[in-house]
Design an enzyme around this catalytic site. Structure first.
Site, PDB file in Angstrom:
ATOM      1  N   CYS A   1      26.562  43.526  65.217  1.00 39.70           N
ATOM      2  CA  CYS A   1      26.413  42.938  63.890  1.00 39.70           C
ATOM      3  C   CYS A   1      25.958  44.082  62.988  1.00 39.70           C
ATOM      4  O   CYS A   1      26.225  45.244  63.288  1.00 39.70           O
ATOM      5  CB  CYS A   1      25.454  41.743  63.905  1.00 39.70           C
ATOM      6  SG  CYS A   1      23.802  42.103  64.542  1.00 39.70           S
ATOM      7  N   GLU A   2      25.277  43.793  61.914  1.00 34.90           N
ATOM      8  CA  GLU A   2      24.887  44.873  60.998  1.00 34.90           C
ATOM      9  C   GLU A   2      23.961  45.884  61.669  1.00 34.90           C
ATOM     10  O   GLU A   2      24.168  47.082  61.570  1.00 34.90           O
ATOM     11  CB  GLU A   2      24.222  44.291  59.744  1.00 34.90           C
ATOM     12  CG  GLU A   2      24.000  45.310  58.650  1.00 34.90           C
ATOM     13  CD  GLU A   2      25.287  45.853  58.037  1.00 34.90           C
ATOM     14  OE1 GLU A   2      25.252  46.994  57.537  1.00 34.90           O
ATOM     15  OE2 GLU A   2      26.317  45.160  58.048  1.00 34.90           O
TER      16      GLU A   2
END
Length: 168
Positions: free
Chosen positions: A103-104
């Site tokens: 994810c980020e």
């Protein structure tokens, strides 16, 4: 009992059938196997292609984040239903199908989806323990942010080159 003892070996994939393919690093999530942004770049460039029948880069960010930029070849699966659908698609080849989650920052969404898929895979194959559809999974250490910060020059050059080709 033998299956459990085999799985306790650190270098075996989750079903104990073989060693991990990619070099891993200690990550924030000790229960998950992590790879560095450099290894991810090697995967994307095809360095390990001869070892995999397929690799799926699972980007767990929201669609607007994914559309703002993503790793080449990644698929945007940000809900549990999306991720669970991986268990129902055909897996081809006699080599490995590897999943890489992120994810980020790879601190919440990516790790949670990794754990969720592992749990669903175990449940689906509980009668054949320790068999799994996806025994080899990884988490991108530092997530998309770390990958982008390390390779943004290459990403921007590649984007510019692709954009230039589109203009010709």
């Amino acid at each position: 009992m033998q299956a459990v003892e085999t799985l306790e070996l650190a270098d075996k994939v989750a079903d104990g059938s073989r060693d991990y393919t990619l070099p891993s690093i200690p990550g924030q999530h000790r229960d998950l196997r992590s790879i560095s942004p450099e290894v991810m770049a090697d995967v994307v460039s095809g360095r390990y292609k001869y070892l995999f029948s397929d690799v799926t880069i699972v980007d767990c960010r929201y669609p607007y984040e994914f559309e703002g930029g993503h790793i080449k070849g990644a698929v945007n699966l940000f809900t549990k239903d999306d991720v669970s659908a991986l268990l129902h698609r055909p897996v081809s080849g006699d080599k490995r199908h590897v999943l890489i989650f992120h994810c980020e920052f790879s601190s919440e969404r990516g790790p949670n989806m990794y754990r969720f898929l592992r749990s669903q895979d175990r449940e689906l194959h509980k009668d054949q323990y320790p068999a799994l559809l996806f025994p080899e999974m990884y988490l991108l250490h530092g997530g998309y942010k770390a990958f982008f910060n390390k390779f943004k020059v290459n990403i921007n050059v590649q984007f510019f080159f692709s954009f230039y080709i589109l203009l010709l």
